[in-house]
Design a protein around this motif. Structure first.
Motif, mmCIF file in Angstrom:
data_model
loop_
_atom_site.group_PDB
_atom_site.id
_atom_site.type_symbol
_atom_site.label_atom_id
_atom_site.label_comp_id
_atom_site.label_asym_id
_atom_site.label_seq_id
_atom_site.Cartn_x
_atom_site.Cartn_y
_atom_site.Cartn_z
ATOM 1 N N ARG A 153 -36.334 41.941 5.629
ATOM 2 C CA ARG A 153 -35.698 40.738 6.176
ATOM 3 C C ARG A 153 -35.474 39.687 5.102
ATOM 4 O O ARG A 153 -34.543 38.879 5.211
ATOM 5 N N ASP A 158 -30.704 40.281 8.781
ATOM 6 C CA ASP A 158 -30.133 41.004 9.919
ATOM 7 C C ASP A 158 -30.438 42.502 9.882
ATOM 8 O O ASP A 158 -29.795 43.282 10.597
ATOM 9 N N ARG A 160 -31.523 46.055 10.678
ATOM 10 C CA ARG A 160 -31.910 46.821 11.860
ATOM 11 C C ARG A 160 -32.821 47.948 11.388
ATOM 12 O O ARG A 160 -32.485 48.656 10.449
ATOM 13 N N THR A 197 -37.334 41.296 16.493
ATOM 14 C CA THR A 197 -36.747 40.004 16.813
ATOM 15 C C THR A 197 -35.308 40.227 17.269
ATOM 16 O O THR A 197 -34.710 41.262 16.954
ATOM 17 N N PRO A 198 -34.727 39.277 18.003
ATOM 18 C CA PRO A 198 -33.324 39.462 18.418
ATOM 19 C C PRO A 198 -32.388 39.640 17.228
ATOM 20 O O PRO A 198 -31.417 40.394 17.303
ATOM 21 N N ARG A 199 -32.666 38.957 16.146
ATOM 22 C CA ARG A 199 -31.780 39.046 14.990
ATOM 23 C C ARG A 199 -32.015 40.314 14.180
ATOM 24 O O ARG A 199 -31.085 40.858 13.577
ATOM 25 N N SER A 200 -33.248 40.772 14.148
ATOM 26 C CA SER A 200 -33.607 41.948 13.353
ATOM 27 C C SER A 200 -34.453 42.883 14.211
ATOM 28 O O SER A 200 -35.669 42.974 14.047
ATOM 29 N N PRO A 248 -24.052 42.658 11.524
ATOM 30 C CA PRO A 248 -23.445 41.531 10.820
ATOM 31 C C PRO A 248 -23.007 41.925 9.423
ATOM 32 O O PRO A 248 -23.340 43.003 8.921
ATOM 33 N N GLY A 255 -24.359 33.347 7.866
ATOM 34 C CA GLY A 255 -25.422 33.548 8.828
ATOM 35 C C GLY A 255 -26.657 34.196 8.253
ATOM 36 O O GLY A 255 -27.648 34.338 8.934
ATOM 37 N N ASP A 256 -26.623 34.601 7.002
ATOM 38 C CA ASP A 256 -27.746 35.308 6.409
ATOM 39 C C ASP A 256 -28.606 34.409 5.528
ATOM 40 O O ASP A 256 -29.455 34.907 4.798
ATOM 41 N N THR A 358 -40.152 35.190 9.322
ATOM 42 C CA THR A 358 -38.763 35.264 9.750
ATOM 43 C C THR A 358 -38.320 33.861 10.144
ATOM 44 O O THR A 358 -39.015 33.164 10.891
ATOM 45 N N LYS A 360 -35.513 30.792 11.535
ATOM 46 C CA LYS A 360 -34.470 30.490 12.495
ATOM 47 C C LYS A 360 -33.678 29.297 11.981
ATOM 48 O O LYS A 360 -34.246 28.362 11.407
#
Length: 363
Positions: A153, A158, A160, A197-200, A248, A255-256, A358, A360
């Motif tokens: 991360r 982002d 996955r 997490t929702p993002r990762s 992404p 956004g990163d 992480t 936000k």
């Protein structure tokens, strides 16, 4: 590198047997397949693990061609290691290092360099077989998992991750390995739920159920033809689903930019417990609106109390702590901290923990 068709399989198998501690002997009767169509911005997929992934790891050839057959032509398997030949054209790049322990990879901080060289969007990880064989505890293995996710991360917020419940293992010279795999796999879903997490997001892929070491491996550890078919078949729906959802843009997109680090400092200790502090720092160029820290204490310790943060979950030894609201907003370079008390078994050593962060942010 995209698609490769390497040296004859028999030659490579001979070299593999000599060079890799967990070499794979496999002679699949694959037929050549079409290569992926060129794409300006392919999704970068890193197969990560040990020899089950990398030497030659012919389930990767099966998976690659199955993805192409389904229309996923915008993919690029990445890694610092080349493919070793499986009798079929496929993108063989991978990060499957024969004999490697995931705990060593984490302890020696080897992954960041590999990530910098390959920049994956998706990581497909089957890792821990050598650790289990070496009687490394599930706590230590999962702490290493947590550190690797933090490093992934940091390189790409982002990322996955598809993580396997590893295939069964029953070698002749390790009578306890079979049960240790069962015990370790039982811990993975809880760890993934805490870490995702929702993002990762972190997705668990069951590679254990239905896999028979007697028929699906050639030595109780490494997959044969049938085993490679099963491994590819289990990875395929999970990976195809992530590809269908879309990922992404590459690291560096606006956004990163939200990143943070966490550092652990032990305080006072007493029989059965200790106090510690974790410092969170905004390492990005944008203001953070919140943060989440994972804390994996060593030697079976467990977090029992937190201040300056919110203890959201704690299972399997790894705790998740989010900001307390008032200390979630951090300008670039700013830091904050939270404290905790951990209980420890009588046999534990000096206080230690692996932590990851992480961030936000609102863009």
């Amino acid at each position: 590198m995209r698609v490769t068709d390497h040296l004859p399989l028999r030659v490579l198998l001979a070299l593999t047997a000599l060079l890799l501690p967990l070499g794979l002997a496999l002679t699949p009767p694959f037929a050549p397949r079409a290569a992926a169509a060129p794409d300006a911005t392919p999704v970068r997929v890193m197969p990560l693990g040990d020899s089950i992934t990398g030497s030659p790891g012919c389930w990767r050839a099966l998976l690659w061609n199955r993805l192409l057959d389904a229309g996923h032509t915008d993919i690029d398997f990445v890694g610092t290691l080349p493919g070793q030949g499986c009798g079929v054209a496929y993108d063989g790049d991978n990060e499957g290092h024969g004999g490697e322990l995931v705990t060593n990879l984490a302890d020696q901080d080897l992954l960041p360099g590999r990530l910098a060289a390959t920049r994956p969007d998706i990581v497909v990880m089957h890792f821990g077989t050598n650790d289990v064989w070496s009687s490394v505890s599930p706590d230590r293995i999962l702490a290493a998992y947590t550190k690797l996710v933090s490093q992934m991360r940091a390189a790409n917020p982002d990322t996955r991750l598809l993580v396997a419940q590893i295939i069964p293992m029953n070698p002749a010279d390790c009578t306890g390995c079979a049960q240790r795999v069962v015990d370790f796999n039982a811990r993975i879903p809880g760890w993934a739920a805490e870490t995702s997490t929702p993002r990762s997001p972190v997705t668990v892929v069951d590679q254990w159920t239905g896999f028979d070491t007697a028929t699906d491996t050639y030595d109780g550890v490494h997959p044969g033809d049938a085993g490679n078919e099963k491994i590819a078949a289990r990875w395929y729906p999970a990976l195809a689903d992530v590809l269908d959802q879309g990922v992404p843009g590459d690291p560096g997109d606006p956004g990163d930019d939200a990143t943070c680090t966490a550092s652990f400092r032990a305080g006072s200790a007493w029989p059965g417990g200790y106090q510690a502090e974790v410092t969170v720092r905004n390492t990005s160029t944008v203001a953070l609106t919140g943060w989440t820290v994972t804390v994996a204490p060593a030697d079976g310790a467990r977090l029992t109390q937190v201040w300056g943060g919110t203890l959201d979950s704690s299972a399997g030894g790894t705790a998740t702590v989010t900001d307390a609201g008032w200390n979630g907003a951090l300008t670039p370079g700013a830091s904050t901290s939270f404290g905790f008390i951990a209980s420890t078994p009588a046999t534990s050593g000096a206080p230690a923990a692996t932590v990851g962060c992480t961030a936000k942010a609102t863009f």
